[in-house]
Design a protein around this motif. Sequence first.
Motif, mmCIF file in Angstrom:
data_model
loop_
_atom_site.group_PDB
_atom_site.id
_atom_site.type_symbol
_atom_site.label_atom_id
_atom_site.label_comp_id
_atom_site.label_asym_id
_atom_site.label_seq_id
_atom_site.Cartn_x
_atom_site.Cartn_y
_atom_site.Cartn_z
ATOM 1 N N MET A 1 11.793 40.582 61.243
ATOM 2 C CA MET A 1 12.277 41.490 60.218
ATOM 3 C C MET A 1 13.804 41.416 60.151
ATOM 4 O O MET A 1 14.469 41.326 61.174
ATOM 5 C CB MET A 1 11.840 42.923 60.521
ATOM 6 N N MET A 2 14.326 41.439 58.933
ATOM 7 C CA MET A 2 15.770 41.455 58.716
ATOM 8 C C MET A 2 16.164 42.830 58.189
ATOM 9 O O MET A 2 15.527 43.352 57.284
ATOM 10 C CB MET A 2 16.186 40.397 57.688
ATOM 11 N N LYS A 3 17.229 43.393 58.737
ATOM 12 C CA LYS A 3 17.784 44.649 58.223
ATOM 13 C C LYS A 3 19.014 44.312 57.383
ATOM 14 O O LYS A 3 19.362 43.144 57.222
ATOM 15 C CB LYS A 3 18.115 45.576 59.378
ATOM 16 N N ALA A 4 19.668 45.343 56.839
ATOM 17 C CA ALA A 4 20.763 45.147 55.883
ATOM 18 C C ALA A 4 21.834 44.191 56.405
ATOM 19 O O ALA A 4 22.295 43.315 55.672
ATOM 20 C CB ALA A 4 21.375 46.486 55.500
ATOM 21 N N LYS A 5 22.230 44.328 57.657
ATOM 22 C CA LYS A 5 23.290 43.472 58.204
ATOM 23 C C LYS A 5 22.893 41.999 58.141
ATOM 24 O O LYS A 5 23.684 41.142 57.725
ATOM 25 C CB LYS A 5 23.604 43.884 59.641
ATOM 26 N N GLU A 6 21.675 41.678 58.533
ATOM 27 C CA GLU A 6 21.210 40.288 58.499
ATOM 28 C C GLU A 6 21.031 39.800 57.059
ATOM 29 O O GLU A 6 21.312 38.637 56.764
ATOM 30 C CB GLU A 6 19.889 40.139 59.261
ATOM 31 N N ASP A 21 16.276 46.950 51.375
ATOM 32 C CA ASP A 21 16.603 47.564 52.657
ATOM 33 C C ASP A 21 16.244 46.665 53.830
ATOM 34 O O ASP A 21 16.993 46.584 54.806
ATOM 35 C CB ASP A 21 15.867 48.896 52.802
ATOM 36 N N THR A 22 15.080 46.013 53.731
ATOM 37 C CA THR A 22 14.633 45.131 54.809
ATOM 38 C C THR A 22 13.881 43.942 54.224
ATOM 39 O O THR A 22 13.365 44.008 53.109
ATOM 40 C CB THR A 22 13.680 45.848 55.801
ATOM 41 N N GLU A 24 10.631 42.108 55.420
ATOM 42 C CA GLU A 24 9.527 42.337 56.352
ATOM 43 C C GLU A 24 8.900 41.028 56.830
ATOM 44 O O GLU A 24 8.448 40.942 57.961
ATOM 45 C CB GLU A 24 8.452 43.202 55.688
ATOM 46 N N LYS A 35 11.527 45.266 51.277
ATOM 47 C CA LYS A 35 11.223 46.672 51.041
ATOM 48 C C LYS A 35 12.463 47.382 50.522
ATOM 49 O O LYS A 35 13.570 47.146 50.998
ATOM 50 C CB LYS A 35 10.770 47.336 52.338
ATOM 51 N N LYS A 36 12.247 48.250 49.540
ATOM 52 C CA LYS A 36 13.302 49.121 49.000
ATOM 53 C C LYS A 36 12.764 50.542 49.019
ATOM 54 O O LYS A 36 11.779 50.854 48.343
ATOM 55 C CB LYS A 36 13.660 48.700 47.573
#
Length: 140
Positions: A1-6, A21-22, A24, A35-36
């Motif tokens: 999973m990637m979050k905003a920083k990535e 946002d992510t 998945e 995902k938003k």
Amino acid sequence: MMKAKEIMEVIPHRQPMLLIDTIEELTPGEHGIGKKCVSYNEPYFAGHFPQEPVMPGVLMIEALAQVGAVVMLSCPEYKGKTAYFGAINQAKFKRKVVPGDVLMLEVEMIKKKGPIGIGKAVAMVEGEVAVSAELTFAIG
């Protein structure tokens, strides 16, 4: 999973235009699911529409495109590049998206030739299609 920083390490979008946002799931160059989480705090709700907030369709398409950009730009040969729209075809809006909804964004690349790719894109809320389109990406 990637979050905003990535995600921001892959695509150039920043607030308020970062619309995912992510991430998945990700298969670079092939497929991605993002995902938003739609909040009342989104800046566009102040004017679209004050009495009945609805996420603009064009921003749902943009969110799908950002997932597609992550899919394409995660390929080593495109690292550090930018993905641009080449075309938006067969866009269909099926459902309103409102504050509190979680928009699941899926892009599957169905055709690639060099730096051009076409993705089948679908955004859903609780298993119900909100928007679908065919998006063409050009890597520059």
